[in-house]
Design a protein around this motif. Structure first.
Motif, PDB file in Angstrom:
ATOM      1  N   LEU A 115      42.233  37.665  19.578  1.00 16.30           N
ATOM      2  CA  LEU A 115      42.116  37.482  18.650  1.00 16.30           C
ATOM      3  C   LEU A 115      41.249  35.985  18.359  1.00 16.30           C
ATOM      4  O   LEU A 115      40.592  35.584  17.379  1.00 16.30           O
ATOM      5  CB  LEU A 115      43.294  37.405  17.274  1.00 16.30           C
ATOM      6  CG  LEU A 115      43.193  36.221  16.423  1.00 16.30           C
ATOM      7  CD1 LEU A 115      42.438  37.306  15.205  1.00 16.30           C
ATOM      8  CD2 LEU A 115      45.017  36.373  15.743  1.00 16.30           C
ATOM      9  N   LEU A 116      42.130  35.151  19.402  1.00 16.60           N
ATOM     10  CA  LEU A 116      41.570  34.586  19.379  1.00 16.60           C
ATOM     11  C   LEU A 116      39.829  34.574  19.669  1.00 16.60           C
ATOM     12  O   LEU A 116      38.996  33.617  19.983  1.00 16.60           O
ATOM     13  CB  LEU A 116      41.795  33.408  20.228  1.00 16.60           C
ATOM     14  CG  LEU A 116      43.705  32.992  20.428  1.00 16.60           C
ATOM     15  CD1 LEU A 116      43.950  32.172  21.334  1.00 16.60           C
ATOM     16  CD2 LEU A 116      43.253  31.867  18.918  1.00 16.60           C
ATOM     17  N   LEU A 117      39.525  34.610  20.547  1.00 19.38           N
ATOM     18  CA  LEU A 117      38.103  35.405  21.557  1.00 19.38           C
ATOM     19  C   LEU A 117      37.226  35.555  20.285  1.00 19.38           C
ATOM     20  O   LEU A 117      35.917  35.402  19.472  1.00 19.38           O
ATOM     21  CB  LEU A 117      37.887  36.429  22.231  1.00 19.38           C
ATOM     22  CG  LEU A 117      36.270  36.733  22.784  1.00 19.38           C
ATOM     23  CD1 LEU A 117      36.116  35.883  24.140  1.00 19.38           C
ATOM     24  CD2 LEU A 117      36.729  38.698  23.610  1.00 19.38           C
ATOM     25  N   ALA A 118      37.526  36.890  19.093  1.00 21.08           N
ATOM     26  CA  ALA A 118      36.718  36.867  17.856  1.00 21.08           C
ATOM     27  C   ALA A 118      36.627  35.766  17.141  1.00 21.08           C
ATOM     28  O   ALA A 118      35.843  35.607  16.441  1.00 21.08           O
ATOM     29  CB  ALA A 118      37.547  37.814  17.092  1.00 21.08           C
ATOM     30  N   GLY A 119      37.822  34.543  16.732  1.00 17.99           N
ATOM     31  CA  GLY A 119      37.895  33.343  16.433  1.00 17.99           C
ATOM     32  C   GLY A 119      36.552  32.566  16.979  1.00 17.99           C
ATOM     33  O   GLY A 119      35.999  31.793  15.707  1.00 17.99           O
ATOM     34  N   VAL A 120      35.976  32.880  18.066  1.00 15.88           N
ATOM     35  CA  VAL A 120      35.120  31.800  18.577  1.00 15.88           C
ATOM     36  C   VAL A 120      33.806  33.001  18.196  1.00 15.88           C
ATOM     37  O   VAL A 120      32.673  31.476  17.835  1.00 15.88           O
ATOM     38  CB  VAL A 120      35.000  31.689  20.308  1.00 15.88           C
ATOM     39  CG1 VAL A 120      33.453  31.219  20.586  1.00 15.88           C
ATOM     40  CG2 VAL A 120      36.222  31.764  20.902  1.00 15.88           C
ATOM     41  N   PHE A 121      33.728  34.068  18.166  1.00 18.34           N
ATOM     42  CA  PHE A 121      32.147  34.774  17.850  1.00 18.34           C
ATOM     43  C   PHE A 121      32.826  34.087  16.421  1.00 18.34           C
ATOM     44  O   PHE A 121      30.994  33.780  15.979  1.00 18.34           O
ATOM     45  CB  PHE A 121      32.601  36.188  17.949  1.00 18.34           C
ATOM     46  CG  PHE A 121      32.123  36.422  19.569  1.00 18.34           C
ATOM     47  CD1 PHE A 121      31.036  35.874  19.691  1.00 18.34           C
ATOM     48  CD2 PHE A 121      33.587  36.492  20.529  1.00 18.34           C
ATOM     49  CE1 PHE A 121      30.685  36.859  21.146  1.00 18.34           C
ATOM     50  CE2 PHE A 121      33.018  36.817  21.617  1.00 18.34           C
ATOM     51  CZ  PHE A 121      31.288  37.053  21.962  1.00 18.34           C
ATOM     52  N   TYR A 122      33.208  34.391  15.972  1.00 21.22           N
ATOM     53  CA  TYR A 122      33.287  34.209  14.083  1.00 21.22           C
ATOM     54  C   TYR A 122      32.833  32.601  13.916  1.00 21.22           C
ATOM     55  O   TYR A 122      31.890  32.454  12.862  1.00 21.22           O
ATOM     56  CB  TYR A 122      34.252  34.258  13.506  1.00 21.22           C
ATOM     57  CG  TYR A 122      34.861  34.018  12.289  1.00 21.22           C
ATOM     58  CD1 TYR A 122      33.998  34.640  10.671  1.00 21.22           C
ATOM     59  CD2 TYR A 122      35.581  32.559  12.435  1.00 21.22           C
ATOM     60  CE1 TYR A 122      33.954  33.691  10.136  1.00 21.22           C
ATOM     61  CE2 TYR A 122      35.881  32.198  10.106  1.00 21.22           C
ATOM     62  CZ  TYR A 122      35.174  32.916   9.566  1.00 21.22           C
ATOM     63  OH  TYR A 122      35.257  32.207   8.417  1.00 21.22           O
ATOM     64  N   GLY A 123      33.218  31.379  14.439  1.00 21.82           N
ATOM     65  CA  GLY A 123      33.147  30.398  13.901  1.00 21.82           C
ATOM     66  C   GLY A 123      31.968  29.465  14.867  1.00 21.82           C
ATOM     67  O   GLY A 123      31.176  29.096  14.269  1.00 21.82           O
ATOM     68  N   VAL A 124      30.890  30.521  15.366  1.00 21.66           N
ATOM     69  CA  VAL A 124      29.722  30.081  16.455  1.00 21.66           C
ATOM     70  C   VAL A 124      29.202  30.295  14.915  1.00 21.66           C
ATOM     71  O   VAL A 124      27.981  29.895  14.393  1.00 21.66           O
ATOM     72  CB  VAL A 124      29.690  30.590  17.114  1.00 21.66           C
ATOM     73  CG1 VAL A 124      27.721  30.660  18.005  1.00 21.66           C
ATOM     74  CG2 VAL A 124      30.279  29.581  18.661  1.00 21.66           C
ATOM     75  N   ALA A 125      28.922  31.388  14.891  1.00 21.39           N
ATOM     76  CA  ALA A 125      28.110  32.115  13.492  1.00 21.39           C
ATOM     77  C   ALA A 125      27.979  31.886  11.942  1.00 21.39           C
ATOM     78  O   ALA A 125      26.802  31.647  11.753  1.00 21.39           O
ATOM     79  CB  ALA A 125      28.419  33.948  13.813  1.00 21.39           C
ATOM     80  N   ASP A 126      29.318  31.626  12.014  1.00 19.40           N
ATOM     81  CA  ASP A 126      29.797  30.699  10.526  1.00 19.40           C
ATOM     82  C   ASP A 126      29.210  29.892  10.666  1.00 19.40           C
ATOM     83  O   ASP A 126      28.655  29.000   9.630  1.00 19.40           O
ATOM     84  CB  ASP A 126      30.874  30.645  10.316  1.00 19.40           C
ATOM     85  CG  ASP A 126      31.093  30.100   9.020  1.00 19.40           C
ATOM     86  OD1 ASP A 126      30.541  29.924   7.680  1.00 19.40           O
ATOM     87  OD2 ASP A 126      32.585  29.161   8.804  1.00 19.40           O
ATOM     88  N   GLY A 127      29.460  28.829  11.801  1.00 22.04           N
ATOM     89  CA  GLY A 127      28.719  27.518  12.096  1.00 22.04           C
ATOM     90  C   GLY A 127      26.871  27.838  12.448  1.00 22.04           C
ATOM     91  O   GLY A 127      26.215  26.502  12.111  1.00 22.04           O
TER      92      GLY A 127
END
Length: 378
Positions: free
Chosen positions: A290-302
């Protein structure tokens, strides 16, 4: 940094925008709780909380008229004042109709401020630094957005709703002071008797892409907490915190890349990362996933949102910038609003994991759309 980049006006506009979004993101988790405390039904709570989106969408349709009649500084102060009146009124009123009316006032202020903070910031930046500058402008929003829910829920838990609304009033007053501290721009726009159009076809590619992004983001923000709970995972707060940090870190890099390479490379890489993030959410079975998914999601959204916004500012003229911003923000808000409704229906059909696999498939298509629509841009 160049003096013309980090000017007094740009810094104060950045601070004012961050403070206003602090209040917005503080209210998101608290107002449903406040409505429940007042005895509103779930349906009434939905109308009460969601009225801000309807009002802001309608307000932005009149952006060209506002721009022709008033200064950006005056419109920002007016929008903050409407926000302030709503924050003062929430703890004083308890009737459903009155609360919805206040939320509509809040939406008028939200539509004005989100539009004119962005265009005011862009007006302070040289064209060759538009990507980098808007990247830093968005960092303030992301930082306050990540802190706001924690602060808001903590204040409500320890001190109650009255203290919460008092805090909102104080933050909004600080935002107003920041705008009062700005100076009139050195270059005075040429006035014309003809207002800019409400709609301009040249911004449809960016609006289409940010609409789809809004649908994808609404799915993540609305349903990931429930899905993680069903999977008996406890890292959902870490997911959003890491996503916010990743978005903050990537924005300056994305901005500089946009200024030198245009939007295409950024959109390619970020949409691929978004697809990976969606797939990871679909298969989460441990907190570290879940935390790793947060990294990918956050970079993409950002990366995606500020790139599309900078792309709009790059191709528009100063006279048409308000129209472009209104269209862009309306497209994103519409995607967020419709996305939550449509994806709720998808959940009923294929359950939560199936819905995230649908989002993964949409993200794959999104890669192709982003590359195709940005072909001429770089």
């Amino acid at each position: 940094m160049q003096q013309s980049y980090w000017s007094r006006n740009f810094i104060l506009i950045l601070v004012g925008n961050a403070l206003l979004f602090m209040v917005y993101n503080m209210q998101v988790p608290v107002l449903p709780l406040y409505g429940k405390r007042l005895g509103l039904s779930p349906g009434q709570i939905g109308i009460f909380v969601g009225a801000i989106m309807f009002a802001s969408l309608v307000t932005r349709l009149f952006v060209p008229w506002f721009s022709a009649k008033f200064s950006k500084r005056g419109l920002l102060l007016g929008g903050i004042l409407l926000y302030l009146l709503a924050a003062i009124g929430y703890p004083l009123l308890s009737g459903f109709g009155l609360l919805v009316g206040l939320r509509l006032f809040n939406g008028l202020g939200h539509g004005l401020t989100t539009t004119y903070f962005a265009t005011s910031a862009a007006a302070e930046l040289p064209s060759q630094k538009i990507g980098e500058g808007m990247g830093y402008f968005g960092i303030g929003t992301m930082v306050t957005a990540s802190l706001a829910p924690l602060l808001a829920l903590g204040v409500v838990h320890h001190y109650g709703f009255t203290a919460f609304f008092t805090a909102c009033v104080g933050i909004l007053l600080a935002a107003g002071l920041a705008i009062l501290g700005t100076r009139q721009p050195a270059v005075i726009p040429v006035k014309t008797h003809q207002a800019a159009p409400v709609f301009d076809r040249q911004f449809l590619p960016q609006c289409g892409l940010v609409f789809i992004l809004g649908v994808l983001m609404s799915g993540v923000m609305t349903f990931t907490p429930i899905y993680a709970q069903l999977r008996q995972l406890t890292g959902i707060s870490g997911f959003f915190f890491i996503a916010a940090i990743a978005g903050v870190v990537i924005r300056p890099i994305v901005g500089r890349t946009f200024d030198h390479r245009g939007p295409r490379l950024i959109l390619l890489l970020s949409t691929v990362l978004l697809t990976v993030g969606m797939a990871l959410i679909a298969v989460i079975d441990r907190n570290w996933v879940l935390l790793l998914a947060g990294v990918f999601y956050g970079v993409a959204d950002g990366a995606i949102y500020p790139t599309l916004q900078a792309w709009v500012f790059k191709i528009t003229t100063p006279a048409n910038r308000d129209t472009a911003t209104g269209m862009f923000l309306n497209a994103y808000d519409l995607g967020m609003g419709l996305g939550a409704v449509l994806l709720g229906g998808v959940v009923e059909l294929v359950a939560y994991q199936g819905m995230f696999w649908v989002l993964t498939a949409v993200s794959l298509v999104y890669i192709g759309l982003a590359l195709g629509l940005s072909r001429r841009a770089g």
